[in-house]
Motif scaffolding. Structure first.
Motif, PDB file in Angstrom:
ATOM      1  N   ALA A  82       0.831  -1.212   0.000  1.00 49.54           N
ATOM      2  CA  ALA A  82       0.000   0.000   0.000  1.00 49.54           C
ATOM      3  C   ALA A  82       0.865   1.261   0.000  1.00 49.54           C
ATOM      4  N   VAL A  83       1.946   1.252   0.788  1.00 50.14           N
ATOM      5  CA  VAL A  83       2.837   2.409   0.819  1.00 50.14           C
ATOM      6  C   VAL A  83       3.476   2.638  -0.532  1.00 50.14           C
ATOM      7  N   ARG A  84       3.913   1.543  -1.150  1.00 54.12           N
ATOM      8  CA  ARG A  84       4.576   1.687  -2.441  1.00 54.12           C
ATOM      9  C   ARG A  84       3.611   2.160  -3.515  1.00 54.12           C
ATOM     10  N   LEU A  85       2.409   1.582  -3.528  1.00 56.34           N
ATOM     11  CA  LEU A  85       1.414   1.990  -4.520  1.00 56.34           C
ATOM     12  C   LEU A  85       0.966   3.427  -4.302  1.00 56.34           C
ATOM     13  N   GLN A  86       0.813   3.825  -3.039  1.00 56.83           N
ATOM     14  CA  GLN A  86       0.386   5.199  -2.769  1.00 56.83           C
ATOM     15  C   GLN A  86       1.442   6.198  -3.222  1.00 56.83           C
ATOM     16  N   GLY A  87       2.701   5.897  -2.928  1.00 53.58           N
ATOM     17  CA  GLY A  87       3.765   6.791  -3.364  1.00 53.58           C
ATOM     18  C   GLY A  87       3.837   6.902  -4.874  1.00 53.58           C
ATOM     19  N   PHE A  88       3.727   5.753  -5.565  1.00 55.48           N
ATOM     20  CA  PHE A  88       3.777   5.789  -7.018  1.00 55.48           C
ATOM     21  C   PHE A  88       2.558   6.500  -7.596  1.00 55.48           C
ATOM     22  N   LYS A  89       1.396   6.303  -6.942  1.00 53.01           N
ATOM     23  CA  LYS A  89       0.179   6.969  -7.415  1.00 53.01           C
ATOM     24  C   LYS A  89       0.309   8.485  -7.319  1.00 53.01           C
TER      25      LYS A  89
END
Length: 322
Positions: A82-89
């Motif tokens: 979730a952290v990685r996807l949120q940052g990339f988003k």
């Protein structure tokens, strides 16, 4: 009364006459039967209670095992993802907005050909213009004659440390500013003259807080002329910078752009080229370089304002999404 009637009346039982008592043997038999029934009922209830208790214990052990598995596998993995996807988003959304803004500002008229041949190379050491003398003068915080500007910066840093305003206007620091943060910002302003490396605090959030203090003070001095440029080598790290700058400075997505406000870069060459254009157009670029950058672009050192976070070998930043 005739004798016959007297005899008949004597043979009939009186209504008030009590019934004869039960036999002792019959009473003991009934008590024994009741005792046996009660004992059987108690044994049945006890067996049911033990069975239910065993089932409850099994369910509790199963619950504890599932919770342990969730903590060690599902929760950790999903949180990292979730952290990685949120940052990339956040980085992707901001990049698309920057791209749309740049496309709207494109000049479709072909430029006139220049007489000199185009320059090549990412770092054009001979072609990079020196910062204008006026910009260098206005950012020379370590020079004594700019006492008024120095006192204004000192007052702002002291305000951030002692009187934080968590609901202040955009671009004003909105988070708790400890002494360790104030010391680093003061040293960067008055000892290094707004051009130097600051030792990392071991956390990207803490580094962003230090950078936000410098940005807020500079924005109070220069307003919209200030253009902050952040360099980090992954979308996730840039996403963290975007999210925490918004949190610390109270800015919105509209304040992140391609030629104004805060700009994010993965490649140093692009940042240096953009900073050159901004400087030529009268803006004041502030170059901020994340701790993750292992090589410092030499061309960045030619600008009047730059802040590099130097890694601390004893306390490196741990990126949870790797």
């Amino acid at each position: 009364m005739p004798p016959e009637e007297f005899a008949d009346s004597s043979d009939k039982p009186s209504k008030d006459m009590p019934l004869p008592p039960l036999r002792a043997s019959s009473s003991r038999s009934v008590d024994a039967d009741i005792a046996r029934l009660v004992q059987a009922g108690l044994q049945d209830l006890e067996s049911r209670r033990q069975a239910l208790q065993q089932e409850v214990e099994q369910l509790e052990r199963r619950r504890d095992r599932i919770q342990a598995e969730m903590r060690t596998t599902f929760a950790g993995a999903s949180q990292d993802l979730a952290v990685r996807l949120q940052g990339f988003k956040e980085y992707l959304v901001g990049s698309l907005q920057d791209l749309a803004t740049s496309a709207e500002q494109l000049d479709l008229v072909p430029p006139e050909p220049k007489s000199s041949p185009p320059e090549t190379g990412a770092y054009r050491s001979a072609a990079i213009p020196e910062p204008p003398a006026s910009d260098m003068a206005t950012t020379a915080f370590s020079i004594q004659r700019f006492e008024e500007q120095r006192e204004r910066v000192r007052s702002l840093i002291d305000q951030y440390r002692t009187r934080p305003d968590y609901y202040g206007p955009p671009w004003q620091l909105r988070r708790t500013f400890e002494t360790i943060h104030a010391d680093r910002v003061s040293n960067w302003f008055f000892t290094q003259g707004g051009r130097g490396a600051v030792k990392s605090l071991g956390s990207r959030l803490q580094n962003v807080l230090v950078a936000s203090g410098a940005i807020s003070a500079l924005y109070a001095l220069y307003g919209d002329r200030l253009c902050t440029m952040v360099l980090a080598n992954t979308p996730e790290r840039l996403g963290e910078w975007r999210r925490w700058l918004q949190d610390c400075l109270g800015v919105s997505r509209a304040d992140f752009g391609s030629n104004r406000g805060i700009m994010l870069f993965e490649v140093p060459e692009s940042m240096v080229q953009r900073a050159e254009r901004l400087l030529d157009n009268g803006y004041l670029p502030l170059l901020i370089i994340d701790e993750s950058e292992d090589k410092l672009p030499l061309a960045a050192l030619r600008f009047p304002l730059w802040l590099v976070f130097a890694p601390d070998p004893t306390n490196p930043i741990q990126d949870d999404y790797y």
